[in-house]
Design a protein around this motif. Sequence first.
Motif, short mmCIF file in Angstrom:
data_model
loop_
_atom_site.label_atom_id
_atom_site.label_comp_id
_atom_site.label_asym_id
_atom_site.label_seq_id
_atom_site.Cartn_x
_atom_site.Cartn_y
_atom_site.Cartn_z
N TYR A 121 42.15 37.34 49.38
CA TYR A 121 41.78 38.66 49.87
C TYR A 121 42.96 39.58 49.64
O TYR A 121 44.06 39.33 50.14
CB TYR A 121 41.39 38.60 51.34
N TYR A 122 42.74 40.66 48.87
CA TYR A 122 43.81 41.60 48.52
C TYR A 122 43.53 42.93 49.20
O TYR A 122 42.46 43.53 49.01
CB TYR A 122 43.89 41.77 47.00
N PHE A 123 44.50 43.39 49.98
CA PHE A 123 44.41 44.66 50.68
C PHE A 123 45.31 45.64 49.96
O PHE A 123 46.54 45.55 50.03
CB PHE A 123 44.85 44.50 52.14
N GLY A 124 44.72 46.59 49.23
CA GLY A 124 45.47 47.51 48.39
C GLY A 124 46.06 48.67 49.16
O GLY A 124 45.52 49.12 50.17
N TYR A 125 47.17 49.18 48.65
CA TYR A 125 47.85 50.32 49.27
C TYR A 125 47.29 51.65 48.78
O TYR A 125 46.81 52.45 49.58
CB TYR A 125 49.35 50.25 48.97
N ASP A 126 47.32 51.91 47.49
CA ASP A 126 46.88 53.20 46.96
C ASP A 126 45.37 53.40 47.12
O ASP A 126 44.92 54.44 47.56
CB ASP A 126 47.25 53.34 45.48
N SER A 127 44.61 52.41 46.72
CA SER A 127 43.15 52.56 46.71
C SER A 127 42.53 52.36 48.09
O SER A 127 41.39 52.75 48.30
CB SER A 127 42.53 51.55 45.74
N GLU A 128 43.26 51.71 48.99
CA GLU A 128 42.76 51.33 50.32
C GLU A 128 41.63 50.30 50.24
O GLU A 128 40.99 49.98 51.23
CB GLU A 128 42.32 52.55 51.13
N ALA A 129 41.38 49.77 49.03
CA ALA A 129 40.30 48.81 48.83
C ALA A 129 40.69 47.42 49.36
O ALA A 129 41.85 47.04 49.32
CB ALA A 129 39.95 48.71 47.35
N ILE A 130 39.69 46.70 49.82
CA ILE A 130 39.84 45.28 50.15
C ILE A 130 39.01 44.53 49.12
O ILE A 130 37.80 44.72 49.02
CB ILE A 130 39.33 44.97 51.58
N GLU A 145 40.99 41.30 36.27
CA GLU A 145 41.35 42.66 36.65
C GLU A 145 40.84 42.95 38.05
O GLU A 145 39.73 42.55 38.41
CB GLU A 145 40.68 43.68 35.71
N LEU A 146 41.65 43.66 38.83
CA LEU A 146 41.15 44.23 40.07
C LEU A 146 40.12 45.29 39.72
O LEU A 146 40.16 45.88 38.64
CB LEU A 146 42.29 44.88 40.86
N LEU A 147 39.21 45.57 40.63
CA LEU A 147 38.23 46.61 40.38
C LEU A 147 38.87 47.99 40.49
O LEU A 147 38.40 48.95 39.88
CB LEU A 147 37.06 46.49 41.36
N GLN A 148 39.95 48.08 41.29
CA GLN A 148 40.70 49.32 41.43
C GLN A 148 42.18 49.00 41.27
O GLN A 148 42.70 48.13 41.95
CB GLN A 148 40.44 49.96 42.78
N ALA A 149 42.85 49.71 40.37
CA ALA A 149 44.28 49.50 40.18
C ALA A 149 45.01 49.74 41.50
O ALA A 149 44.62 50.60 42.28
CB ALA A 149 44.81 50.46 39.10
N ASP A 150 46.06 48.96 41.74
CA ASP A 150 46.75 49.09 43.02
C ASP A 150 48.16 48.54 42.96
O ASP A 150 48.53 47.87 42.01
CB ASP A 150 45.97 48.38 44.12
N ARG A 151 48.91 48.82 44.01
CA ARG A 151 50.29 48.37 44.15
C ARG A 151 50.62 48.28 45.62
O ARG A 151 49.90 48.83 46.46
CB ARG A 151 51.26 49.35 43.48
N SER A 152 51.69 47.58 45.94
CA SER A 152 52.24 47.52 47.30
C SER A 152 51.25 47.04 48.34
O SER A 152 51.33 47.42 49.51
CB SER A 152 52.81 48.88 47.71
N GLY A 153 50.32 46.20 47.92
CA GLY A 153 49.36 45.63 48.86
C GLY A 153 49.80 44.26 49.32
O GLY A 153 50.93 43.82 49.07
N SER A 154 48.91 43.58 50.02
CA SER A 154 49.17 42.22 50.50
C SER A 154 47.95 41.35 50.21
O SER A 154 46.83 41.84 50.10
CB SER A 154 49.42 42.23 52.01
N ALA A 155 48.21 40.05 50.10
CA ALA A 155 47.15 39.10 49.80
C ALA A 155 47.25 37.89 50.73
O ALA A 155 48.34 37.52 51.17
CB ALA A 155 47.24 38.65 48.35
N ILE A 156 46.09 37.30 51.01
CA ILE A 156 46.04 36.08 51.81
C ILE A 156 45.03 35.14 51.16
O ILE A 156 43.97 35.58 50.68
CB ILE A 156 45.70 36.38 53.29
N TYR A 157 45.37 33.86 51.12
CA TYR A 157 44.53 32.83 50.50
C TYR A 157 43.79 32.08 51.59
O TYR A 157 44.42 31.46 52.46
CB TYR A 157 45.42 31.88 49.69
N ILE A 158 42.45 32.12 51.56
CA ILE A 158 41.62 31.44 52.55
C ILE A 158 40.49 30.74 51.80
O ILE A 158 39.73 31.39 51.07
CB ILE A 158 41.04 32.43 53.59
#
Length: 97
Positions: A50-59, A32-45
């Motif tokens: 690393y998930y950058f959320g839209y609604d929560s603004e959380a990284i 589970e994400l710590l904060q529910a989110d949608r419409s974000g972007s992710a990058i694999y390093i």
Amino acid sequence: MLLIGGEDWGNGGVTQSGIWQLKDENWNQIGELLQADRSGSAIYIGRSIYYFGYDSEAIERLDFNETEELQNVAQIGNQPSNYFYPVLFQTVFNYCI
């Protein structure tokens, strides 16, 4: 393949926090994400996503082990505003354009 967060349109568009993995033609929830989110972007390093959320603004950082099992989910910061599907790319340390 992973599905991270999203919206449940069968339930009024409620924002989701699930982390789902498609493996051997089956979807399984692996975390589970710590904060529910949608419409974000992710990058694999490295071994992290690393998930950058839209609604929560959380990284959030999703850490995986060498066998690609999810080990940890941590919030490592916040974006200054909400960005719809931000474009992400990896650079070298201290890179300036």
